[in-house]
Write an enzyme that holds these catalytic residues in place. Structure first.
Site, PDB file in Angstrom:
ATOM      1  N   SER A 195     -49.395  86.145  90.777  1.00  0.00           N
ATOM      2  CA  SER A 195     -49.214  87.337  91.533  1.00  0.00           C
ATOM      3  C   SER A 195     -48.951  86.432  92.992  1.00  0.00           C
ATOM      4  CB  SER A 195     -49.816  88.406  91.641  1.00  0.00           C
ATOM      5  OG  SER A 195     -50.298  89.757  92.582  1.00  0.00           O
ATOM      6  N   TYR A 203     -58.981  91.859  90.994  1.00  0.00           N
ATOM      7  CA  TYR A 203     -57.666  91.499  90.573  1.00  0.00           C
ATOM      8  C   TYR A 203     -57.353  89.931  90.704  1.00  0.00           C
ATOM      9  CZ  TYR A 203     -53.133  91.345  89.951  1.00  0.00           C
ATOM     10  OH  TYR A 203     -51.121  91.336  89.576  1.00  0.00           O
ATOM     11  N   LYS A 226     -55.945  86.403  88.989  1.00  0.00           N
ATOM     12  CA  LYS A 226     -55.069  85.215  88.810  1.00  0.00           C
ATOM     13  C   LYS A 226     -55.002  84.554  89.588  1.00  0.00           C
ATOM     14  CE  LYS A 226     -52.214  89.021  86.993  1.00  0.00           C
ATOM     15  NZ  LYS A 226     -51.446  88.456  85.803  1.00  0.00           N
TER      16      LYS A 226
HETATM   17  C1  WQD Z   1     -47.559  99.095  98.166  1.00  0.00           C
HETATM   18  C2  WQD Z   1     -47.587  99.058  99.688  1.00  0.00           C
HETATM   19  C3  WQD Z   1     -49.340 101.067  99.866  1.00  0.00           C
HETATM   20  C4  WQD Z   1     -49.919 103.536  96.779  1.00  0.00           C
HETATM   21  C5  WQD Z   1     -48.941  95.212  93.553  1.00  0.00           C
HETATM   22  C6  WQD Z   1     -49.582  94.932  92.859  1.00  0.00           C
HETATM   23  C7  WQD Z   1     -49.898  93.838  92.483  1.00  0.00           C
HETATM   24  C8  WQD Z   1     -49.892  92.511  92.842  1.00  0.00           C
HETATM   25  C9  WQD Z   1     -49.027  92.879  94.205  1.00  0.00           C
HETATM   26  C10 WQD Z   1     -48.386  91.893  90.953  1.00  0.00           C
HETATM   27  C11 WQD Z   1     -49.008  99.396  99.800  1.00  0.00           C
HETATM   28  C12 WQD Z   1     -48.816 101.849  99.749  1.00  0.00           C
HETATM   29  C13 WQD Z   1     -49.166 103.051  97.305  1.00  0.00           C
HETATM   30  C14 WQD Z   1     -49.113 105.489  97.603  1.00  0.00           C
HETATM   31  C15 WQD Z   1     -49.333 104.384  99.443  1.00  0.00           C
HETATM   32  N1  WQD Z   1     -48.584  92.609  92.136  1.00  0.00           N
HETATM   33  N2  WQD Z   1     -49.087 102.648  98.960  1.00  0.00           N
HETATM   34  N3  WQD Z   1     -49.719 105.326  98.834  1.00  0.00           N
HETATM   35  O1  WQD Z   1     -50.854  97.136  96.277  1.00  0.00           O
HETATM   36  O2  WQD Z   1     -48.818  95.682  97.115  1.00  0.00           O
HETATM   37  O3  WQD Z   1     -49.767  95.593  95.137  1.00  0.00           O
HETATM   38  O4  WQD Z   1     -48.032  94.326  94.153  1.00  0.00           O
HETATM   39  O5  WQD Z   1     -49.691  91.679  90.729  1.00  0.00           O
HETATM   40  O6  WQD Z   1     -50.767  93.524  91.265  1.00  0.00           O
HETATM   41  O7  WQD Z   1     -50.023  96.321  91.912  1.00  0.00           O
HETATM   42  O8  WQD Z   1     -48.763  97.795  95.723  1.00  0.00           O
HETATM   43  O9  WQD Z   1     -47.197  99.556  94.969  1.00  0.00           O
HETATM   44  O10 WQD Z   1     -49.957  99.977  95.184  1.00  0.00           O
HETATM   45  O11 WQD Z   1     -49.201  99.351  97.420  1.00  0.00           O
HETATM   46  O12 WQD Z   1     -49.471 104.232 101.230  1.00  0.00           O
HETATM   47  O13 WQD Z   1     -50.052 106.503  96.734  1.00  0.00           O
HETATM   48  O14 WQD Z   1     -47.260 100.940  99.637  1.00  0.00           O
HETATM   49  O15 WQD Z   1     -50.709 101.228 100.727  1.00  0.00           O
HETATM   50  O16 WQD Z   1     -48.981  99.353 101.584  1.00  0.00           O
HETATM   51  P1  WQD Z   1     -50.068  96.704  95.849  1.00  0.00           P
HETATM   52  P2  WQD Z   1     -48.571  99.231  95.746  1.00  0.00           P
END
Ligand code: WQD
Length: 327
Positions: free
Chosen positions: A127, A152, A156
């Site tokens: 990741s 998490y 990784k």
């Molecule tokens: C994206 C953006 C949130 C939910 C993911 C995977 C992690 C890793 C990296 C592979 C952020 C915003 C989210 C919501 C929001 N990938 N958001 N409202 O945190 O980048 O992590 O990619 O391993 O495993 O989880 O992804 O989709 O949770 O968030 O505003 O209800 O969307 O703050 O800026 P994240 P995400």
């Protein structure tokens, strides 16, 4: 006879899309999953898409006895694509011990089985979280890793170190880690996609479930970041493209093209989009009036991955100038 590939976590989001692409490539796929964050019906969908139902065994890979028994039964496996892990950033902060135990013991059981049963190759689901908040964008493979922002992300990083050291120390073992950015989307058939158990942690399934009326409204976590529209930026990659990257990595190993016993590669588009841009694009593409509100930042979130292409900055700047003239 087609080469047999084990896909752990193969009924999960990225795992299921990778099973489809491996079958399309002609591989004979076996799936192991404990179904803690996916459902058995995914196998029916895979069979509908490719006409081939992968062999399936249900158990958790932290169970060494079951893991050994599995490899005694499946003697033709030539490579492993390892997805099976707990992956919710927020949940890992609340349950670090469960995350370290599940994600690390599973990996070590698999590596031990590779040595015992002479299985030479592993492609590992890593990741971009291993980069923390990068100083410079775009993130490349030369970007130094930084302490992960969550347990998490640290599982990784530690998993990568375990694989690196094990591959270097063990004759015939070769591993590739793929560092994903943000996988989104679904197979064009829409028979498989992102359907996590319970309330989605990730942005896109929360958007789609809000649009489908399953959730009241989307909460946007923060609009006070140092970005053109204040919301956080991510490098979103289509999940089918990501699945195909695993086929490329498997072929690299099976064709002995790897340059070292342990390699890692970033898998992203190299472009960044903000949360608000994604929301607006979803509304435009679907015509669904999505209910959303902006709330405070989410703990553990980083500000941005993925640079914004220059053109889009100029468009943004133009729109901001026009907007400011109006008020
Ligand atoms: C994206 C953006 C949130 C939910 C993911 C995977 C992690 C890793 C990296 C592979 C952020 C915003 C989210 C919501 C929001 N990938 N958001 N409202 O945190 O980048 O992590 O990619 O391993 O495993 O989880 O992804 O989709 O949770 O968030 O505003 O209800 O969307 O703050 O800026 P994240 P995400």
């Amino acid at each position: 006879m087609s080469k047999q590939i084990l896909v752990t976590g193969g009924t999960g989001y990225i795992g299921s899309h990778t099973v489809v692409e491996l079958q399309n490539e002609g591989f004979d796929v076996v799936v192991v999953d404990d179904l803690s964050n996916s459902s058995i019906e995914v196998l029916d969908a895979i069979e509908k898409i490719t006409g081939k139902r992968p062999a399936f065994e249900k158990f958790n890979l932290t169970d060494q006895e079951k893991t050994n028994a599995f490899f005694e039964k499946y003697r033709r496996i030539e490579a492993i694509v390892h997805f099976a892990a707990y992956k919710a950033v927020g949940e890992s902060v609340e349950k670090p011990l469960e995350y370290y135990h599940n994600n690390l013991v599973s990996l070590m059981n698999l590596l031990g089985s590779m040595r015992k049963h002479k299985i030479p190759y592993m492609v590992f689901s890593s990741s971009c979280t291993v980069y923390g908040q990068p100083e410079k964008l775009p993130v490349t493979e030369d970007t130094p890793r930084k302490p992960a922002e969550s347990p998490y992300g640290n599982t990784k990083a530690v998993s990568e170190d375990i694989m690196r050291d094990f591959a270097r120390a063990t004759e015939g073992i070769n591993c590739i880690a793929l560092r994903y950015f943000n996988p989104i989307g679904a197979h064009p058939s829409a028979l498989i996609g992102e359907l996590p158990v319970g309330v989605p942690n990730n942005l896109v399934p929360f958007i789609t479930q809000t649009a489908a009326g399953l959730r009241d409204e989307l909460k946007i976590f923060g609009d006070d970041y140092n970005t053109p529209d204040g919301t956080a930026i991510r490098d979103y990659i289509n999940v089918v493209d990501l699945a195909k990257a695993h086929v490329v990595a498997i072929n690299r190993l099976l064709n002995n093209k790897q340059k070292a016993s342990y390699e890692f590669f970033n898998v992203g588009t190299g472009e960044g989009y903000s949360v608000m841009q994604l929301v607006k694009a979803f509304i435009k593409a679907t015509g669904v009036e999505l209910k959303y509100s902006v709330v405070g930042r989410r703990a553990g979130d980083i500000e941005k991955y993925g640079p914004i292409p220059r053109m889009r900055i100029m468009n943004w700047a133009g729109r901001l100038r026009k907007h400011s003239k109006k008020h």
